[in-house]
Design a protein around this motif. Structure first.
Motif, PDB file in Angstrom:
ATOM      1  N   ASP A 128       0.835  -1.201   0.000  1.00 34.07           N
ATOM      2  CA  ASP A 128       0.000   0.000   0.000  1.00 34.07           C
ATOM      3  C   ASP A 128       0.869   1.251   0.000  1.00 34.07           C
ATOM      4  O   ASP A 128       1.600   1.508   0.960  1.00 34.07           O
ATOM      5  CB  ASP A 128      -0.915  -0.007   1.233  1.00 34.07           C
ATOM      6  N   SER A 129       0.839   1.975  -1.113  1.00 33.33           N
ATOM      7  CA  SER A 129       1.435   3.307  -1.226  1.00 33.33           C
ATOM      8  C   SER A 129       2.891   3.341  -0.731  1.00 33.33           C
ATOM      9  O   SER A 129       3.235   4.061   0.204  1.00 33.33           O
ATOM     10  CB  SER A 129       0.589   4.322  -0.436  1.00 33.33           C
TER      11      SER A 129
ATOM     12  N   GLY B 155       4.722   6.095  -4.153  1.00 33.25           N
ATOM     13  CA  GLY B 155       3.321   5.769  -3.960  1.00 33.25           C
ATOM     14  C   GLY B 155       2.859   4.515  -4.676  1.00 33.25           C
ATOM     15  O   GLY B 155       1.709   4.431  -5.121  1.00 33.25           O
TER      16      GLY B 155
ATOM     17  N   GLY C 194       4.414   3.821   3.570  1.00 35.00           N
ATOM     18  CA  GLY C 194       3.606   2.727   3.069  1.00 35.00           C
ATOM     19  C   GLY C 194       3.889   1.426   3.797  1.00 35.00           C
ATOM     20  O   GLY C 194       4.787   1.341   4.643  1.00 35.00           O
TER      21      GLY C 194
END
Length: 220
Positions: A8-9, A26, A63
């Protein structure tokens, strides 16, 4: 059912003096059980950094990576190592084999750190990648293609839930590449989730999805 791999990101930057270079900006990714995802892109686009973060060998600056619904990122190395041993097979272009051990012993060593049931024997793994005759060889005695196949055998030794591979068919001929791709598809059908960094059109052709990185971002 758990998801084998979720990122995630992810952000990762490197600082040299007063300059900052963003290797990942990202990046998010989810890979389901039995899915093969090919990651392509030019040199320096962040592909190897992405694999390192997914494997917990490098920490993202922002992240999170989750393996089998457990958080991998931002935890102690002993916890990350335990998750890797239980769930992940990793193949990089170098550094996959211990120099002082034979190919056979490299496989056996990896298998000592996991209690995976019904895992293949070293002989079966080397047969699958086509180098049974090199079981007793030291890494320095292998050609580039043989070393890549031995590294793949080590990565698959514990029937990992997730395979992360950088150029899994590098330095091998077309016939051997087809053999390796058939093996990867077979392992995917058995449930292994795969992220394959590649420049090979043949590898991309067998993938369920092809994603392209440029300057640390996904591009269309």
């Amino acid at each position: 059912m758990t998801t084998p791999l979720t990122a995630d990101s992810l952000y990762r930057f490197f600082r040299t003096g007063e300059e900052e270079t963003f290797a990942l900006q990202g990046v998010g990714l989810t890979v389901e059980r039995g899915e093969i995802v090919a990651v392509t892109g030019p040199s320096g686009s962040g592909k190897t950094t992405l694999l390192s973060c997914l494997a917990g060998l490098d920490e993202p600056d922002g992240g999170t990576v989750r393996i089998a619904d457990e958080r991998m990122s931002h935890r102690g190395e002993h916890l990350r190592s335990r998750l890797r041993a239980r769930h992940i097979g990793v193949l990089f272009q170098s550094g996959n084999l211990l120099d002082h051990l034979t190919v056979d012993d490299n496989i056996r060593l990896v298998q000592r750190f996991s209690a995976t049931p019904d895992r293949p024997t070293a002989h079966d793994l080397l047969r699958d990648v086509g180098i049974t005759s090199r079981a007793g060889a030291l890494p320095r005695q292998l050609s580039g293609g043989e070393a890549a196949r031995a590294g793949l055998a080590v990565a698959l030794a514990n029937r990992p839930a997730v395979l992360l591979a950088d150029e899994p068919t590098g330095e091998i001929d077309g016939e051997t590449e087809r053999r390796i791709l058939a093996l990867l598809r077979e392992r995917a059908r058995a449930g292994t989730a795969m992220v394959l960094v590649t420049h090979s059109r043949a590898v991309a052709a067998v993938a369920d999805r092809v994603l392209r990185l440029r300057d640390g971002r996904w591009v269309r």
